[in-house]
Design a protein around this motif. Structure first.
Motif, PDB file in Angstrom:
ATOM      1  N   THR A 120       0.838  -1.200   0.000  1.00  0.00           N
ATOM      2  CA  THR A 120       0.000   0.000   0.000  1.00  0.00           C
ATOM      3  C   THR A 120       0.868   1.242   0.000  1.00  0.00           C
ATOM      4  O   THR A 120       1.960   1.262   0.575  1.00  0.00           O
ATOM      5  N   ASP A 121       0.354   2.263  -0.682  1.00  0.00           N
ATOM      6  CA  ASP A 121       1.014   3.569  -0.762  1.00  0.00           C
ATOM      7  C   ASP A 121       2.469   3.432  -1.214  1.00  0.00           C
ATOM      8  O   ASP A 121       3.419   3.694  -0.470  1.00  0.00           O
ATOM      9  N   VAL A 122       2.616   3.020  -2.478  1.00  0.00           N
ATOM     10  CA  VAL A 122       3.936   2.859  -3.083  1.00  0.00           C
ATOM     11  C   VAL A 122       4.251   4.110  -3.904  1.00  0.00           C
ATOM     12  O   VAL A 122       3.393   4.626  -4.628  1.00  0.00           O
ATOM     13  N   ALA A 123       5.459   4.609  -3.803  1.00  0.00           N
ATOM     14  CA  ALA A 123       5.875   5.770  -4.589  1.00  0.00           C
ATOM     15  C   ALA A 123       7.250   5.502  -5.192  1.00  0.00           C
ATOM     16  O   ALA A 123       8.142   4.975  -4.532  1.00  0.00           O
ATOM     17  N   PHE A 124       7.397   5.847  -6.468  1.00  0.00           N
ATOM     18  CA  PHE A 124       8.650   5.656  -7.184  1.00  0.00           C
ATOM     19  C   PHE A 124       8.999   6.996  -7.840  1.00  0.00           C
ATOM     20  O   PHE A 124       8.253   7.487  -8.677  1.00  0.00           O
ATOM     21  N   ARG A 125      10.127   7.572  -7.441  1.00  0.00           N
ATOM     22  CA  ARG A 125      10.501   8.897  -7.926  1.00  0.00           C
ATOM     23  C   ARG A 125      11.852   8.837  -8.635  1.00  0.00           C
ATOM     24  O   ARG A 125      12.842   8.380  -8.075  1.00  0.00           O
ATOM     25  N   VAL A 126      11.864   9.315  -9.898  1.00  0.00           N
ATOM     26  CA  VAL A 126      13.105   9.472 -10.658  1.00  0.00           C
ATOM     27  C   VAL A 126      13.220  10.953 -11.005  1.00  0.00           C
ATOM     28  O   VAL A 126      12.487  11.447 -11.864  1.00  0.00           O
ATOM     29  N   PRO A 127      14.085  11.697 -10.320  1.00  0.00           N
ATOM     30  CA  PRO A 127      14.184  13.148 -10.541  1.00  0.00           C
ATOM     31  C   PRO A 127      14.394  13.496 -12.009  1.00  0.00           C
ATOM     32  O   PRO A 127      15.231  12.899 -12.685  1.00  0.00           O
ATOM     33  N   GLY A 128      13.601  14.436 -12.490  1.00  0.00           N
ATOM     34  CA  GLY A 128      13.726  14.885 -13.875  1.00  0.00           C
ATOM     35  C   GLY A 128      13.053  13.990 -14.872  1.00  0.00           C
ATOM     36  O   GLY A 128      13.025  14.301 -16.071  1.00  0.00           O
ATOM     37  N   ALA A 129      12.494  12.848 -14.425  1.00  0.00           N
ATOM     38  CA  ALA A 129      11.858  11.916 -15.362  1.00  0.00           C
ATOM     39  C   ALA A 129      10.375  11.740 -15.037  1.00  0.00           C
ATOM     40  O   ALA A 129       9.512  12.052 -15.847  1.00  0.00           O
ATOM     41  N   PHE A 130      10.060  11.229 -13.845  1.00  0.00           N
ATOM     42  CA  PHE A 130       8.656  11.036 -13.477  1.00  0.00           C
ATOM     43  C   PHE A 130       8.532  10.725 -12.000  1.00  0.00           C
ATOM     44  O   PHE A 130       9.489  10.311 -11.350  1.00  0.00           O
ATOM     45  N   ASP A 131       7.324  10.918 -11.492  1.00  0.00           N
ATOM     46  CA  ASP A 131       6.928  10.455 -10.162  1.00  0.00           C
ATOM     47  C   ASP A 131       5.722   9.545 -10.356  1.00  0.00           C
ATOM     48  O   ASP A 131       4.743   9.939 -10.987  1.00  0.00           O
ATOM     49  N   LEU A 132       5.787   8.336  -9.811  1.00  0.00           N
ATOM     50  CA  LEU A 132       4.683   7.384  -9.911  1.00  0.00           C
ATOM     51  C   LEU A 132       4.252   6.974  -8.513  1.00  0.00           C
ATOM     52  O   LEU A 132       5.091   6.595  -7.691  1.00  0.00           O
ATOM     53  N   SER A 133       2.956   7.058  -8.238  1.00  0.00           N
ATOM     54  CA  SER A 133       2.437   6.590  -6.957  1.00  0.00           C
ATOM     55  C   SER A 133       1.349   5.561  -7.213  1.00  0.00           C
ATOM     56  O   SER A 133       0.600   5.650  -8.189  1.00  0.00           O
ATOM     57  N   VAL A 134       1.277   4.564  -6.338  1.00  0.00           N
ATOM     58  CA  VAL A 134       0.295   3.483  -6.452  1.00  0.00           C
ATOM     59  C   VAL A 134      -0.360   3.304  -5.094  1.00  0.00           C
ATOM     60  O   VAL A 134       0.322   3.069  -4.088  1.00  0.00           O
ATOM     61  N   ALA A 135      -1.686   3.431  -5.049  1.00  0.00           N
ATOM     62  CA  ALA A 135      -2.396   3.315  -3.769  1.00  0.00           C
ATOM     63  C   ALA A 135      -2.301   1.904  -3.215  1.00  0.00           C
ATOM     64  O   ALA A 135      -2.099   1.708  -2.010  1.00  0.00           O
ATOM     65  N   SER A 136      -2.449   0.896  -4.078  1.00  0.00           N
ATOM     66  CA  SER A 136      -2.346  -0.489  -3.611  1.00  0.00           C
ATOM     67  C   SER A 136      -1.938  -1.391  -4.765  1.00  0.00           C
ATOM     68  O   SER A 136      -2.273  -1.137  -5.925  1.00  0.00           O
ATOM     69  N   SER A 137      -1.200  -2.432  -4.446  1.00  0.00           N
ATOM     70  CA  SER A 137      -0.816  -3.425  -5.456  1.00  0.00           C
ATOM     71  C   SER A 137      -0.813  -4.808  -4.823  1.00  0.00           C
ATOM     72  O   SER A 137      -0.506  -4.960  -3.639  1.00  0.00           O
ATOM     73  N   THR A 138      -1.174  -5.794  -5.624  1.00  0.00           N
ATOM     74  CA  THR A 138      -1.195  -7.184  -5.177  1.00  0.00           C
ATOM     75  C   THR A 138      -0.502  -8.048  -6.213  1.00  0.00           C
ATOM     76  O   THR A 138      -0.808  -7.960  -7.407  1.00  0.00           O
ATOM     77  N   LEU A 139       0.439  -8.862  -5.759  1.00  0.00           N
ATOM     78  CA  LEU A 139       1.122  -9.814  -6.632  1.00  0.00           C
ATOM     79  C   LEU A 139       0.854 -11.213  -6.100  1.00  0.00           C
ATOM     80  O   LEU A 139       1.143 -11.505  -4.939  1.00  0.00           O
ATOM     81  N   THR A 140       0.278 -12.065  -6.940  1.00  0.00           N
ATOM     82  CA  THR A 140      -0.043 -13.439  -6.556  1.00  0.00           C
ATOM     83  C   THR A 140       0.720 -14.404  -7.455  1.00  0.00           C
ATOM     84  O   THR A 140       0.656 -14.296  -8.684  1.00  0.00           O
ATOM     85  N   ALA A 141       1.469 -15.328  -6.838  1.00  0.00           N
ATOM     86  CA  ALA A 141       2.253 -16.303  -7.596  1.00  0.00           C
ATOM     87  C   ALA A 141       1.565 -17.661  -7.544  1.00  0.00           C
ATOM     88  O   ALA A 141       1.480 -18.279  -6.482  1.00  0.00           O
ATOM     89  N   SER A 142       1.071 -18.122  -8.690  1.00  0.00           N
ATOM     90  CA  SER A 142       0.445 -19.440  -8.757  1.00  0.00           C
ATOM     91  C   SER A 142       1.485 -20.535  -8.953  1.00  0.00           C
ATOM     92  O   SER A 142       1.298 -21.674  -8.532  1.00  0.00           O
ATOM     93  N   GLU A 143       2.594 -20.195  -9.611  1.00  0.00           N
ATOM     94  CA  GLU A 143       3.735 -21.103  -9.787  1.00  0.00           C
ATOM     95  C   GLU A 143       4.993 -20.275  -9.576  1.00  0.00           C
ATOM     96  O   GLU A 143       5.085 -19.155 -10.049  1.00  0.00           O
ATOM     97  N   ARG A 144       5.986 -20.849  -8.888  1.00  0.00           N
ATOM     98  CA  ARG A 144       7.200 -20.066  -8.636  1.00  0.00           C
ATOM     99  C   ARG A 144       8.453 -20.925  -8.593  1.00  0.00           C
ATOM    100  O   ARG A 144       9.251 -20.842  -7.676  1.00  0.00           O
ATOM    101  N   GLU A 145       8.624 -21.751  -9.606  1.00  0.00           N
ATOM    102  CA  GLU A 145       9.843 -22.553  -9.755  1.00  0.00           C
ATOM    103  C   GLU A 145      10.603 -22.034 -10.963  1.00  0.00           C
ATOM    104  O   GLU A 145      10.205 -22.278 -12.104  1.00  0.00           O
TER     105      GLU A 145
END
Length: 400
Positions: free
Chosen positions: A149-174
């Protein structure tokens, strides 16, 4: 009775073997070892508390040559260590921050990722998986489910990206067999140096489901979608083979070459095989925004820019198929760009899987046959596209 042991470890200094001094708790040590790769990392911990099957850490900081990661709080529940791998029912994280420095001369200033809260369930965390030089794919597979929750990714001079929520689900992970992932992100906001209201005034969502098979390198994208209110959506699906571990190793070697060897890159990509692909655009203001942006530099309004684009496309389409195909595809593009249709779909269904090398050769030697070779189809559908009214609400489908 509550059993707790609190150890203050602010005095920890780097050890050449581990990158940190043992906390004398194997679960905590396994978690810290996951962040240590070459041994050049320094790890410090503010405090450690053990309460039954729960291990709590505060003030964790990992300093690597080009990155610094800090966790304010980490809570590991139901953890145990088997063959050096940390297995845990759940790990929760309080606020965390990672900053990156480009060591090359003239590189960008510090890039920063912050996450307010993380929760991992079904955790399997081998040593060095989260270290600076770890395999980024392996880092995605450390848990059956990751909720941030509340993820922010900042690259000065390029962009600012914010994400309120994210979910990653792995059904297979080999990694040596197959991986299957579903990613969902909501409340995405993107800020750019340029003034692009269609992007900055919208809240986006994204989702993707895909499966990759290690032996064949076959990547099946069941869905990849990006959507926003008053903008519309972009959807992609398809299958590509040849993305093997050897392919990625070759890419890594090419990337490390100085300068990168372009011919080697072309050779590596040429062997990839396309099985099928589908691109779907659904317009709810997206086309009008992009045409307005494109037309600004030429002194054109959105309608004039649309007509100019249609004229340019018709000539290009004649180069990849016969007149009948060009007429059909141009009619679909015209309807979409002029707001007469809300959906544009492009499909590739080659009679048999085809390599990118073959596609490139065909484009050079016999471009007029690409339609048949690729099974290329362009269609438009749906009612008139919705275009935003001055107040920002959809106008309900007024063609340009």
């Amino acid at each position: 009775m509550r059993f707790a042991v609190v150890l203050f470890l602010g005095w920890l200094v780097a050890s050449p073997a581990l990158g940190f001094t043992s906390s004398r708790n194997e679960v905590a040590d396994a978690f810290l070892r996951a962040h240590v790769g070459s041994g050049s990392e320094d790890v410090t911990v503010g405090s450690l508390e053990v309460d039954g099957a729960t291990v709590r850490l505060t003030g964790v900081e990992i300093t690597a040559p080009t990155a610094v990661k800090r966790y304010e709080r980490v809570e590991i529940m139901g953890g145990r260590v088997e063959d050096g791998v940390l297995l845990a029912e759940r790990i929760t994280f309080g606020p965390q921050r990672t900053s990156f420095e480009d060591p090359t001369e003239g590189g960008p200033s510090t890039e920063v990722i912050t996450i307010e809260a993380d929760e991992w369930t079904g955790v399997r965390l081998p040593e060095a998986t989260l270290s600076e030089n770890a395999d980024p794919v392996a880092a995605l597979l450390v848990a059956e489910r990751i909720v941030s929750t509340d993820v922010a990714f900042r690259v000065p001079g390029a962009f600012d990206l914010s994400v309120a929520s994210s979910t990653l689900t792995a059904s297979e992970r080999e990694l040596d067999a197959a991986i299957g992932l579903t990613v969902e992100m909501d409340g995405m906001r993107l800020s750019l140096p340029q003034d692009v209201p269609a992007v900055e005034e919208n809240v986006f969502s994204a989702s993707s489901t895909f499966r990759w098979e290690a032996p064949t390198g076959r990547l099946e994208i069941a869905s990849l979608n990006l959507a926003a209110d008053r903008f519309g959506s972009v959807g992609l699906s398809g299958s590509v083979a040849g993305l093997t571990s050897e392919f990625f190793a070759a890419l890594e070697a090419i990337g490390k070459a100085t300068p990168p060897v372009v011919t080697e890159l072309d050779r590596a990509i040429a062997g990839l095989t396309v099985e099928d692909a589908r691109l779907a655009l659904n317009d709810e203001g997206m086309v009008d925004a992009l045409l307005s942006l494109a037309g600004t530099g030429m002194g054109l309004d959105a309608t004039s820019a649309a007509h100019l684009a249609v004229g340019s496309l018709q000539g290009a389409l004649l180069a990849v198929g016969d007149e009948a195909f060009a007429a059909r595809a141009a009619a679909a593009a015209r309807a979409f760009l002029l707001g007469e249709a809300a959906r544009l779909t492009v499909r590739l269904t080659p009679p048999e899987p085809i390599t990118l090398e073959t596609i490139g050769t065909t484009a050079r030697m016999a471009p007029q046959t690409l339609e048949q070779v690729l099974g290329l189809e362009v269609t438009a559908g749906g009612g008139p596209a919705s275009t935003p009214a001055p107040g920002g609400e959809g106008a309900g489908g007024t063609p340009r």
